[in-house]
Motif scaffolding. Structure first.
Motif, short mmCIF file in Angstrom:
data_model
loop_
_atom_site.label_atom_id
_atom_site.label_comp_id
_atom_site.label_asym_id
_atom_site.label_seq_id
_atom_site.Cartn_x
_atom_site.Cartn_y
_atom_site.Cartn_z
N GLU A 1 63.89 18.99 37.51
CA GLU A 1 61.89 18.90 37.46
C GLU A 1 61.81 20.49 37.05
OE1 GLU A 1 59.88 16.68 36.97
OE2 GLU A 1 61.70 15.00 37.16
N PRO A 2 60.89 20.72 35.98
CA PRO A 2 60.14 22.15 36.51
C PRO A 2 59.90 22.58 37.05
CG PRO A 2 60.02 20.71 33.87
CD PRO A 2 59.92 19.77 34.84
N SER A 3 60.22 23.91 37.35
CA SER A 3 59.73 24.96 38.20
C SER A 3 58.50 25.54 38.18
CB SER A 3 60.87 25.45 38.64
OG SER A 3 60.68 26.81 37.45
N GLY A 4 58.27 25.21 36.30
CA GLY A 4 56.84 25.73 35.64
C GLY A 4 56.72 25.97 34.53
N PHE A 5 56.34 26.73 33.71
CA PHE A 5 56.36 26.31 32.35
C PHE A 5 55.86 27.64 31.85
CE2 PHE A 5 55.67 21.82 33.93
CZ PHE A 5 56.87 20.94 33.19
N GLU A 6 56.43 28.04 30.65
CA GLU A 6 55.83 29.18 29.01
C GLU A 6 55.22 28.10 28.01
OE1 GLU A 6 59.17 31.24 28.43
OE2 GLU A 6 59.43 32.49 29.91
N LEU A 7 53.92 28.90 27.86
CA LEU A 7 53.11 27.93 27.72
C LEU A 7 52.94 29.70 25.95
CD1 LEU A 7 50.83 26.07 26.26
CD2 LEU A 7 49.11 27.66 27.18
N TYR A 8 52.58 29.28 24.64
CA TYR A 8 52.88 29.81 23.73
C TYR A 8 51.86 28.58 22.63
CZ TYR A 8 56.52 32.33 25.70
OH TYR A 8 57.94 33.24 26.36
N LEU A 9 50.77 29.70 22.86
CA LEU A 9 50.26 29.52 21.09
C LEU A 9 50.20 29.94 20.12
CD1 LEU A 9 46.06 28.71 22.72
CD2 LEU A 9 48.59 27.31 22.41
N SER A 10 50.33 29.67 18.14
CA SER A 10 50.66 29.98 17.09
C SER A 10 50.32 29.46 16.19
CB SER A 10 52.35 30.57 17.36
OG SER A 10 52.45 28.90 16.60
N SER A 11 50.03 30.37 15.12
CA SER A 11 49.07 30.21 13.75
C SER A 11 49.39 29.47 13.12
CB SER A 11 47.31 30.08 13.76
OG SER A 11 46.86 30.12 12.98
N ASP A 12 50.06 29.42 12.30
CA ASP A 12 50.58 29.95 10.70
C ASP A 12 49.48 30.60 9.50
OD1 ASP A 12 52.63 28.44 11.18
OD2 ASP A 12 51.70 26.40 9.94
N ILE A 13 47.96 30.40 10.12
CA ILE A 13 46.69 32.33 9.50
C ILE A 13 47.01 32.92 9.87
CG2 ILE A 13 44.80 31.83 8.79
CD1 ILE A 13 44.41 28.39 8.87
N PRO A 14 47.20 34.14 9.39
CA PRO A 14 47.61 35.56 9.73
C PRO A 14 45.38 35.61 11.01
CG PRO A 14 47.20 35.42 7.99
CD PRO A 14 47.51 34.61 8.53
#
Length: 462
Positions: A202-215
């Motif tokens: 089971e994960p001990s935590g998470f990395e969350l990333y947000l990305s967009s295809d629009i600059p």
């Protein structure tokens, strides 16, 4: 494994899978879904949504993976106008084991690309609650501030998950790759969740990333503002530069790993050089942006009650993969060890990542990096020690100078990390110092004001 007998399933008007036969039931559960619950197979969910929106029966092949097997099947999705949902029929399904190495490499490459193009990152605990957050885009600054003020709440409280109005957070597999809307941003976003397993199931935590295809939108400085602005690059300009550089890195990695097709070895090496140069430039932009922040006349920290042991353990966890790549062992404070302090959590973590990252960079392969706590009266200290080449008495004061790299070359550093870290430490009422001798490694000591909370106990020393 193959099967010719049809398997049926039903969904409701919110695209929840409310009943399912095997093998679809097992696939739903293995992909992190529930019954009833949102369809956990992306290709199937997309087909159901399209059939319901068009009011048409759709039939097509799908491919799904549960992390262990790849499943191919023919599906038919028929809308049920009276019930509001759809009837699903799965035929001619076939499963086969995933390649043991190729799938892991592909997943690793995807995560590496997402990290490069991301304009927002956060660290989450095992329940997907926010631990810390940072934005590289101006239109996500409010989101980062809201998450920083709401540490301990689920990250999904701060965004809108496209197509889901049900209880959040869902299982992380259902949220990985999900379209996300941020209230303060006009751009569409995509979420990437990276589980931190560290050998556990089971994960001990998470990395969350947000990305967009629009600059990001360009931020123009008015003529009236220009006389008052002496910065080379600011938090407003950095995201505009980061986006095209991140795309260059991502495309170079795609070429290097031959995801776009066969490629000669020499061209793969060229692409690797482009990606490495892009990463160096990205790090330099981040360092310059931080430099302007800490040198601003109005810069100040936001101290709070923190636990230095917890920050140290988080820094060790974040850099654990990099250390293992060099066969370096990070010895962090043990669980249960505490050292209360008064400082800004995000800034202390930034300093710790710089110190531990430097130790990994310069320590020999197969060595150790120690992180130890030292209570010292009205100060709380955390020490990062390595078995690297060390510093001479003449080098020790210079290592904190701006752009000072002590003659090193080719390591990707800008010579700003320690300078910025010391400025941050002093802004929090503390300091950053070093103890070392040539050939005997180095001990970097971060000191911040102590918070003598009850129940704390002395930590181990070197």
């Amino acid at each position: 494994m193959t099967g010719n007998s049809p398997a049926g399933a039903l969904t409701d008007d919110a695209d929840f899978l409310i009943s399912a036969d095997e093998p679809l039931l097992g696939l739903q559960l293995r992909c992190g879904g529930e019954i009833p619950g949102t369809i956990a197979v992306p290709a199937l969910l997309e087909t159901v949504r399209k059939a319901r929106a068009l009011g048409l029966k759709l039939a097509r092949p799908i491919v799904a993976t549960d992390g262990v097997e790849t499943v191919t099947a023919w599906i038919e999705v028929e809308p049920l106008p009276d019930a509001g949902g759809c009837r699903i029929e799965l035929r001619h399904w076939q499963s086969s084991p995933l390649p043991p190495d190729g799938s892991a490499r592909a997943a690793g490459r995807r995560i590496a690309v997402e990290r490069q193009v991301a304009e927002f990152q956060a660290r989450l605990d095992p329940s997907q609650c926010v631990v810390l957050a940072d934005a590289h885009a101006p239109d996500l600054a409010d989101l980062a501030a809201a998450m920083a003020a709401g540490v301990g709440r689920p990250w999904t409280d701060f965004v809108t998950i496209h197509g889901s109005t049900h209880r959040q957070p869902l299982h992380w597999r259902l949220l990985d790759g999900a379209p996300v809307r941020v209230e303060q941003s006009p751009r569409p976003w995509r979420a990437t969740l990276v589980p931190l397993l560290h050998g556990a199931v089971e994960p001990s935590g998470f990395e969350l990333y947000l990305s967009s295809d629009i600059p990001p939108p360009n931020v123009l400085i008015s003529i009236e503002e220009q006389p008052r602005r002496t910065r080379l690059i600011g938090r407003e300009v950095a995201p505009v530069l980061r986006h095209p550089i991140a795309r260059i890195i991502a495309n170079a990695e795609t070429i290097r790993t031959r995801l776009a097709g066969p490629l000669g070895e020499e061209y793969s090496a060229y692409a690797a050089d482009i990606a490495a140069a892009g990463n160096h430039l990205m790090a330099l932009i981040d360092d310059l942006a931080d430099l302007e922040v800490v040198e601003a006349a109005d810069f100040s920290a936001a101290p709070d009650k923190i636990d230095l042991a917890d920050v140290a353990r988080q820094a060790a966890g974040i850099l654990g993969v990099r250390a293992r790549e060099k066969s370096i062992t990070i010895v962090a404070p043990a669980l249960g060890e505490t050292l209360p302090a008064v400082a800004e959590f995000r800034r202390v973590l930034q300093i710790m990542l710089n110190l531990v990252g430097n130790a990994i960079r310069y320590a020999p392969k197969g060595s150790h990096v120690w992180i130890r706590l030292e209570p010292a009266g009205n100060q709380a200290r955390v020490v990062v020690a390595d078995q690297g080449p060390g510093l001479t008495a003449e080098q020790q004061p210079r290592v904190f100078d701006k752009f000072e790299r002590l003659g090193r070359s080719g390591d990707g550093g800008s010579g700003l990390g320690l300078y910025i870290s010391r400025r941050l430490a002093r802004a929090m009422g503390g300091d950053l110092t070093v103890e070392s001798a040539a050939g005997e490694g180095a001990r970097f000591i971060l000191a911040v004001p102590a918070n003598p909370a009850p129940g704390s106990h002395p930590a181990a020393r070197f």
